[in-house]
Design an enzyme around this catalytic site. Structure first.
Site, short mmCIF file in Angstrom:
data_model
loop_
_atom_site.label_atom_id
_atom_site.label_comp_id
_atom_site.label_asym_id
_atom_site.label_seq_id
_atom_site.Cartn_x
_atom_site.Cartn_y
_atom_site.Cartn_z
CG HIS A 100 -1.74 -1.03 1.59
ND1 HIS A 100 -1.33 -2.14 2.26
CD2 HIS A 100 -3.06 -1.20 1.35
CE1 HIS A 100 -2.36 -2.97 2.42
NE2 HIS A 100 -3.42 -2.42 1.88
CG ASP A 103 1.80 -0.98 3.38
OD1 ASP A 103 1.09 -0.61 4.32
OD2 ASP A 103 1.45 -1.80 2.51
CD GLU A 231 -7.55 -8.52 -0.69
OE1 GLU A 231 -6.57 -8.01 -1.28
OE2 GLU A 231 -7.56 -8.73 0.52
CG HIS A 270 -10.82 -11.32 2.74
ND1 HIS A 270 -10.39 -10.33 1.89
CD2 HIS A 270 -10.20 -11.08 3.93
CE1 HIS A 270 -9.55 -9.53 2.52
NE2 HIS A 270 -9.40 -9.97 3.76
C1 XUL Z 1 -7.43 -6.64 4.63
C2 XUL Z 1 -6.68 -7.03 3.42
C3 XUL Z 1 -5.85 -5.97 2.80
C4 XUL Z 1 -5.76 -6.06 1.32
C5 XUL Z 1 -5.04 -4.92 0.66
O1 XUL Z 1 -8.28 -7.62 5.12
O2 XUL Z 1 -6.75 -8.16 3.01
O3 XUL Z 1 -4.59 -6.02 3.40
O4 XUL Z 1 -5.14 -7.25 0.93
O5 XUL Z 1 -5.57 -3.69 0.97
CO CO Z 2 -5.70 -9.17 1.53
#
Ligand code: XUL
Ligand code: CO
Length: 437
Positions: A100, A103, A231, A270
């Protein structure tokens, strides 16, 4: 100067090795199913967990020292993280990283200042990359940590916040392109709602789609040829997130005409938060031609949040690799969006976490190939649908049959026989035999 000077170059020693700092299954150069292991499994290091996160949780401060000899919050620290990251990746044979924007550098007082810092650090990273085989897998913008994003970014009620998000996305895309990244991720961390009482869902989803269209247009204009990824995640931090799971995200992408530029980055933990298995979301993405990349981790089935553990469950990695192999492989890679447990706080633990994750996926790959070669499961699935091989079955598959025709057949037959047994227990025993036999 070495940061991990007491830690070795990690090598493959085979399944009998008792050396904790050796791979037991991941043998990068080994050719399996026509490709080197390292090309099936394009492992990536997540900058945020590995180089930034110290184990802070809502009950206590960090346990791990990620200062790498520099003062946190400074550009010296940002550079020390680059040095640490490159030494780490080289010692483990990891060829990709993901990041990111925040980061990489501490955010400045203004966007201009943050962008200047990003220019400096990406120069520094680019210089480090030269002469190594390390590449950028994907980049992204953190549009969820800063308080300005309390109501989301693309879904924010505030035009100023929406524009700030656009500026961050623009810069993060530029950094990704500069570092040769092959993907750009949108994780909708706060793109969702806490209560429908204050939320116009349609308005917010349309705004998110517009932001994505603008991002694609800009990225293509500066030469980005890679994939964008959504994502999916159902919740956390928000009560409800719009990119709930693979199926919901695909419907969104198609509804707003984004499906040509976007694929999905499927994260194991997730998928399980959405009430699916990891295998399920990989399958849904793959059959829709949308499986791009993977955030490789695992959750804890007893906890209702994203624990981001290093993958250790070989049953899961095997089934995941079955889906990935069947889909023809990933255009992206396997990013360890995973962190050490809070009590595993040493630099050695960072190595041990990645060794566990890489070995678990390597073993999963080996076993997935064995399952394919064994053939019993694929054969069973094929035979399960064999009644559709008939003339009428083929007509249905080709979309040329009528309801009347089917009803006539059914009436003539009188009553339908029971379909064949699903044989789940038999199939599970085949998996066990291949895994442990
Ligand atoms: C949070 C997550 C993030 C994404 C990128 O759950 O998975 O770290 O991968 O923003
Ligand atoms: Co992630």
């Amino acid at each position: 100067m070495s940061i991990f000077n007491n830690l070795p170059q990690v090598k493959y020693e085979g399944p009998k090795s008792r050396n904790p700092l050796a791979f037991k299954y991941y043998d990068a150069e080994r050719v399996i199913a026509g490709k080197k292991m390292k090309d099936h499994l394009k492992f990536a290091m997540a900058w945020w967990h590995n180089l930034c996160a110290s184990g802070t949780d809502m009950f206590g401060s960090g346990t791990a020292d990620k200062t790498f000899g520099a003062e946190p919050g400074t550009m010296e620290h940002a550079k020390a993280k680059v040095d640490a990251g490159f030494e780490f990746m080289q010692k483990l044979g990891i060829e990709y990283f993901c990041f990111h924007d925040v980061d990489l550098v501490p955010e400045g007082e203004t966007l201009e200042e943050t962008n200047r810092r990003l220019d400096d650090i990406t120069d520094y990273i680019k210089a480090k990359m030269a002469g190594t085989s390390i590449k950028c897998l994907w980049g992204t913008a953190n549009l969820f940590s800063n308080p300005r994003y309390m109501n989301g970014a693309g879904s924010s009620n505030s035009l100023d916040v929406y524009c700030h998000a656009a500026a961050q996305i623009k810069k993060a895309i530029e950094c990704t392109v500069k570092l040769g990244g092959t993907g750009y991720v949108f994780w909708g961390g706060r793109e969702g709602y806490e209560t429908l009482l204050n939320t116009d869902v349609k308005f917010e989803q349309e705004n998110i789609a517009s932001l994505m269209h603008m991002a694609v247009k800009y990225a293509r204009s500066i030469g980005f040829t890679g994939d964008f990824y959504i994502e999916p995640k159902p919740k956390e931090p928000m009560k409800h997130q719009y990119d709930f799971d693979a199926a919901t995200s695909i419907a969104f992408l198609r509804q707003y005409g984004l499906d040509k530029d976007f694929k999905l980055n499927i994260e194991a933990n997730h998928a399980t938060l959405a009430g699916h298995t990891f295998q399920h979301d990989l399958r849904i993405a793959a059959i829709n031609g949308m499986l791009g990349s993977v955030d490789a981790n695992q959750g804890d089935y007893l906890l209702g949040w994203d624990t981001d553990q290093f993958p250790s469950d070989v049953y899961e990695t095997t089934l995941a690799m079955c889906e990935i192999l069947k889909s023809g492989g990933l255009t992206g890679g396997l990013n360890f969006d995973a962190k050490n447990r809070r009590p595993s706080y040493t630099h050695e633990d960072m190595f041990l976490g990645f060794i566990l994750g890489m070995d678990s996926f390597a073993l999963g790959l080996i076993k997935a190939v064995e399952l394919q070669e064994d053939g019993r499961i694929d054969q069973f699935v094929k035979e399960r649908y064999a009644s559709f091989d008939s003339e009428l079955g083929q007509k249905i598959r080709a979309g040329q049959a009528s309801l009347e025709e089917l009803a006539d057949k059914a009436v003539k037959k009188g009553s339908a026989p029971l379909p064949g047994s699903g044989k789940q227990e038999y199939l599970e025993s085949v998996v066990n035999q291949v895994l442990f036999g």
